[in-house]
Motif scaffolding. Structure first.
Motif, PDB file in Angstrom:
ATOM      1  N   ASP A 278      -7.719   7.258  10.805  1.00 24.39           N
ATOM      2  CA  ASP A 278      -6.479   7.941  11.168  1.00 24.39           C
ATOM      3  C   ASP A 278      -6.661   8.907  12.326  1.00 24.39           C
TER       4      ASP A 278
ATOM      5  N   GLN B  77       0.455  -0.251  13.568  1.00 20.92           N
ATOM      6  CA  GLN B  77       0.034   0.942  12.839  1.00 20.92           C
ATOM      7  C   GLN B  77       1.280   1.641  12.306  1.00 20.92           C
TER       8      GLN B  77
ATOM      9  N   VAL C 100       1.244   4.831   1.597  1.00 21.48           N
ATOM     10  CA  VAL C 100       0.759   5.591   2.751  1.00 21.48           C
ATOM     11  C   VAL C 100       1.095   7.062   2.518  1.00 21.48           C
TER      12      VAL C 100
ATOM     13  N   LYS D 223       0.848  -1.187   0.000  1.00 14.44           N
ATOM     14  CA  LYS D 223       0.000   0.000   0.000  1.00 14.44           C
ATOM     15  C   LYS D 223       0.885   1.239   0.000  1.00 14.44           C
TER      16      LYS D 223
ATOM     17  N   SER E  81      -1.820   6.832   7.938  1.00 18.35           N
ATOM     18  CA  SER E  81      -1.421   5.625   8.660  1.00 18.35           C
ATOM     19  C   SER E  81      -2.070   4.402   8.028  1.00 18.35           C
ATOM     20  N   TRP E  82      -1.492   3.258   8.337  1.00 19.12           N
ATOM     21  CA  TRP E  82      -1.960   1.974   7.816  1.00 19.12           C
ATOM     22  C   TRP E  82      -1.970   0.978   8.959  1.00 19.12           C
ATOM     23  N   GLU E  83      -3.136   0.402   9.208  1.00 19.03           N
ATOM     24  CA  GLU E  83      -3.291  -0.543  10.309  1.00 19.03           C
ATOM     25  C   GLU E  83      -3.195  -1.975   9.798  1.00 19.03           C
TER      26      GLU E  83
END
Length: 303
Positions: A288, A229, A147, A145, A152-154
């Motif tokens: 986010d 995260q 970002v 992905k 943010s990316w969980e």
């Protein structure tokens, strides 16, 4: 046979011997034979010409009929193929809608009813006699992905349907790789808990562009689960890729990540088949906004 002199002209003036009579008779017989042969040959020739004309007409008729039959067969074949193609297109659309129905049904069950992926039906039938069959994969070997800056990316490193069950392949380290401008930083927040339900203290690790690819060490334990995260600081993390290992410092073997569901739904109607694939997070990630703290002197009222 006896021949008299009266059968020949002027036989009284010119006596004719028997030999001359015989010669004349032979000549007469030969000329009669030749005349008969000419007559028969003429009749045969006429019959032959008539027969040839009759055969030519028959052959021409056969050729014309063959051409007509060939043209009709060709047109019939083309028409039949177009008809079959049209039917296949119509049936294909119905099969496509059936495949989409299988995906939508799974999304509704997972997100709305929170049905476990293992409990989802493998097939179903619609009112128009179309049907769908689907396969569900709940793990993947890597995630990717982009970002954006301050985004943010969980990533959930646990089984979402049973958040306290240990993973069949424990995860002890992560590998992060990305493309960027050189000024970006990756902030990794780690929230652990045990399979007994004991929540651990969250930790944070920072990685600059110089450390790309970065190694995120977790704990050398098999009964600990995590929520990760990843936040992009100062610049975007383009094409960020995450892979997991069952040993610290990326040792051991790569293991699957239990955070993503892949749905492959195949719709069927008569002889037509269509497939639709959908990829989504197993559980809807937090917004986010949860990465920030709001300060206020007044009470916050949630509508």
């Amino acid at each position: 046979m006896k021949i008299s002199n009266n059968q020949f002209p002027n036989s009284s003036k010119f006596p004719i011997t028997n030999f001359q009579k015989l010669v004349w008779l032979l000549e007469i017989g030969i000329w009669k034979f030749i005349g008969y042969w000419k007559l028969e040959f003429g009749n045969w020739k006429k019959q032959k010409v008539f027969a040839c004309k009759s055969g030519s007409l028959l052959l021409m008729s056969i050729l014309i009929l063959s051409s007509i039959i060939t043209a009709a067969s060709t047109m019939g074949t083309i028409t039949l193929q177009n008809l079959r193609l049209g039917i296949a297109v119509d049936n294909g659309l119905v099969a496509l809608y059936a495949a989409e129905s299988g995906v939508e049904d799974a999304l509704y069950e997972i997100r709305k009813n929170e049905t476990a992926a293992a409990a989802l039906l493998a097939n179903g039938t619609l009112a128009n006699n179309a049907s769908w069959a689907r396969t569900i994969t709940t793990t993947t070997m890597s995630l990717g992905k982009t970002v954006p800056i301050n985004g943010s990316w969980e990533i959930n490193l646990y089984e979402p349907d049973t958040s306290l069950s240990p993973l069949s392949n424990p995860i002890k380290s992560l590998r992060l790789s990305w493309a960027g401008s050189g000024s970006e930083w990756a902030e990794v927040k780690i929230t652990p808990w045990t399979t007994a339900g004991s929540l651990g203290a969250p930790t944070t690790q920072l990685f600059s562009a110089a450390s790309n690819p970065a190694t995120v060490n977790l704990q050398d334990a098999t009964a600990v689960l995590y929520r990760i995260q990843i936040k992009a600081l100062y610049s975007a993390l383009n094409n960020l890729t995450v892979a997991a290992y069952n040993g610290l410092d990326l040792s051991g073997s790569p293991v699957p990540l239990p955070t993503q569901i892949t749905l492959l739904s195949t719709g069927m109607f008569q002889r037509a088949k269509q497939a639709v694939r959908a990829i989504m997070a197993h559980r809807a990630p937090l917004s986010d906004v949860f990465g920030y703290v709001l300060f206020t002197e007044e009470d916050l009222i949630k509508p």
